[in-house]
Scaffold this active site. Structure first.
Site, short mmCIF file in Angstrom:
data_model
loop_
_atom_site.label_atom_id
_atom_site.label_comp_id
_atom_site.label_asym_id
_atom_site.label_seq_id
_atom_site.Cartn_x
_atom_site.Cartn_y
_atom_site.Cartn_z
N LYS A 23 0.86 -1.20 0.00
CA LYS A 23 0.00 0.00 0.00
C LYS A 23 0.89 1.24 0.00
CE LYS A 23 -3.93 1.83 2.73
NZ LYS A 23 -4.71 1.63 3.99
N SER A 66 -9.68 -0.88 7.26
CA SER A 66 -9.12 -0.69 5.91
C SER A 66 -8.39 -1.87 5.32
CB SER A 66 -8.18 0.52 5.91
OG SER A 66 -8.91 1.71 5.84
N SER A 107 -9.70 1.38 3.02
CA SER A 107 -8.89 2.18 2.12
C SER A 107 -7.80 1.41 1.38
CB SER A 107 -8.21 3.30 2.91
OG SER A 107 -7.30 2.77 3.84
#
Lengths: 92, 481
Positions: B76, B175, B151
């Protein structure tokens, strides 16, 4: 809860955000809805439990060590003067 | 050539069926073929082919395989790799080069994991759909009209669509787990303090944790064990020993007590999602576990507490982006304060500004006691309720998300409807406890994740229960077309 345009401008100033008029308008409608949603917590009696805090069980000795990546950090400066960051005058 | 597990990859490397370079090439080709439609990656690292060649040289030289040799990893883009761009999907960091490497990433690479690239996210990890990225929207591989969740949407999609074998994300309010649920992969958030946050761009420091996405519970355990443990660069990491997770031939849930907390069912939860969880409870019953209904009376208040605490911490953490030391800088006005205000206005997206404003409100004079401090006390109450429930049961079984994946654009107009996506995941963050989402079944042909939670530091029980489930079900083997 009522939140006025003036309140939004005051918060934006505290948050160091220069908002456009459109952003001010949408936040003036959105913020009260969010605040109303979270406000029901005030009715909960949570004083019966001890406050839980973030544990920090791993503190290092406070010893200064030479930085090895100073140049890599300063290289990111939008404006620099040798080993310093350049900014506008704080007091005019 | 597609391998689904770390042990498959290691068997192929050992048998010399495949080289590390070939594994990396296959990953890069897969991204090249699919990412125009999926948008999972912000950047691919070409240098990874050289890193793979170095691994092949080690193996050819007779070195034993490291724990993650040959494992393709997506990261990420809110975790730093020294000298490489890291953006948090924000314009304010569009050209920023990291000056450290995140401890979690470093530990995975030390064991041979190959970082293929950096994945898309909601800007600074604020969102539940990956639509808040300043750069692109990520699509759900099960149906590209739908969001992948967020997310960590890019990292979930990378694994779900076989672009990489595994990935890592960060979980502040769900997330990792919610996008795992939407895309049919395993997503795991450890106990707060188990994995170092050093090199993770902070969202809410009392809640953030890094964790893995994988196809199997076994692989999640392998990645967790490599990343976990004390780090001198993160004072909140625990010195506790990281217990080795081993399953033997069969993970055993005989006599395990599994709680179904009634607040995680009912109003607002899609009945088709709840049914998948009840079916999972039946699976556990057949395996010899005891199913008990339990109650966490304030679990439904967790979302409101979260949406005070998280913005408050965020408004403070994001004060560092000021246009002075790094990142986007606007210098058109006069004076220092105008540099701050204009840089932040130009650099931050709408959701980031909204949360900074909410956080500034709840921390401002006159409102701190009623909002921020009360939310911290409700968090403490929820923590206490979880402690009590874990006296009665070993783990909790719930839905991960109230719904399956929703359409792109469906929730962007009304922030509160987007926040509701976190309803069932934020309690674990507020209570600091470990939690996993794993593939539990389907509703209307879309994946449904089931969530397992355990008491602080008891990751082992979650892995055991998750492994037991995967040994008798095949939901985790289902792939999007």
């Amino acid at each position: 809860m009522e939140i006025t345009t003036q309140d939004i401008l005051k918060l934006a100033d505290l948050a160091r955000l220069e908002l456009t008029p459109d952003e001010v308008a949408s936040l003036t409608t959105q913020l009260p809805k969010i605040v109303d949603y979270v406000s029901h917590l005030q009715a909960i009696d949570a004083t019966i439990v001890p406050e839980v805090t973030t544990p920090t069980e791993n503190l290092r000795a406070d010893i200064a060590v030479p930085a090895t990546n100073t140049e890599a950090i300063l290289a990111q400066a939008p404006e620099r003067a040798e080993r310093l960051w350049r900014v506008d005058a704080v007091f005019s | 050539m597609s391998y689904r597990t770390i042990s498959d990859v290691h068997a192929a490397l050992t048998a010399k069926d495949v080289s590390t370079v070939e594994l990396v090439q296959a990953s890069l080709e897969r991204i090249h073929e699919t990412d125009k439609d999926l948008g999972a990656f912000l950047r691919v690292r070409d240098i990874v082919l050289d890193e793979a060649a170095a691994t092949d040289k080690r193996i050819a030289g007779g070195e034993p395989l490291r724990l993650l040799d040959g494992v393709t990893l997506a990261v990420k883009d809110n975790m730093a790799i020294n000298g490489e761009v890291v953006t948090a999907a924000s314009k304010i960091l569009e050209h920023y080069k990291a000056v450290v490497t995140a401890t979690a990433v470093d530990r995975l690479r030390q064991q041979g994991a190959l970082v293929i690239g950096k994945t898309n996210l909601d800007e600074f990890a604020m969102g539940a759909s990956t639509e808040n990225s300043a750069f692109q929207k990520t699509k759900n591989p099960w149906n590209t009209a739908l969001v992948p969740g967020g997310s960590s949407g890019g990292s979930a999609v990378a694994v779900a669509s076989d672009q990489t074998l595994v990935s890592i994300g960060s979980d502040t309010g769900g997330s990792i787990r919610q996008p795992a649920s939407f895309t049919n992969v395993v997503g795991f958030k450890p106990t707060y303090g188990r994995i170092s946050r050093f090199g993770l761009l902070s969202l809410a420091s009392s809640l953030d944790q890094i964790g893995p996405f994988t196809h199997t519970v076994d692989d999640a355990a392998r990645m967790y064990m490599v990343m976990a443990g004390q780090d001198d660069n993160d004072a909140t990491t625990s010195a506790r020993t990281v217990e080795a997770i081993t399953f033997g031939a069969k993970a055993d849930v005989q006599n395990m007590r599994i709680g179904l907390p009634k607040e995680f069912f009912g109003e607002g939860i899609d009945p088709a999602v709840a049914k998948v969880v009840m079916d999972a409870a039946d699976v556990y019953k057949k395996l010899g576990a005891t199913i008990v209904e339990v109650s966490l009376p304030h679990a439904r208040d967790a979302l409101a507490a979260y949406y005070i605490i998280q913005p408050a911490e965020t408004s403070s953490n994001l004060a560092r982006y000021d246009g002075i030391r790094y990142g986007l800088s606007k210098r058109e006005g006069q004076g220092l304060i105008n540099i701050y205000k204009q840089s932040r206005d130009a650099g931050f997206g709408q959701e980031v500004k909204r949360r900074i404003m909410v956080g500034t409100f709840s921390l401002s004079a006159g409102y701190t006691d009623a909002f921020y401090h009360q939310a911290v006390m409700v968090r403490s109450l929820i923590h206490e309720e979880f402690d009590q429930v874990f006296d009665q049961v070993d783990i909790l079984l719930t839905p991960t998300s109230p719904t399956t994946a929703f359409p792109l654009g469906a929730r962007t107009a009304d922030p509160l409807t987007m926040y509701l996506a976190d309803l069932l995941t934020v309690p674990a963050n507020l209570a600091n406890i470990p939690a996993m989402s794993l593939p539990g079944g389907f509703a209307d042909n879309l994946p449904v994740g089931i969530q397992l939670m355990a008491k602080e530091w008891d990751e082992a029980s979650i892995f055991r229960a998750g492994q037991a489930f995967q040994q008798v079900t095949d939901w985790h083997t289902k792939q999007p077309n």
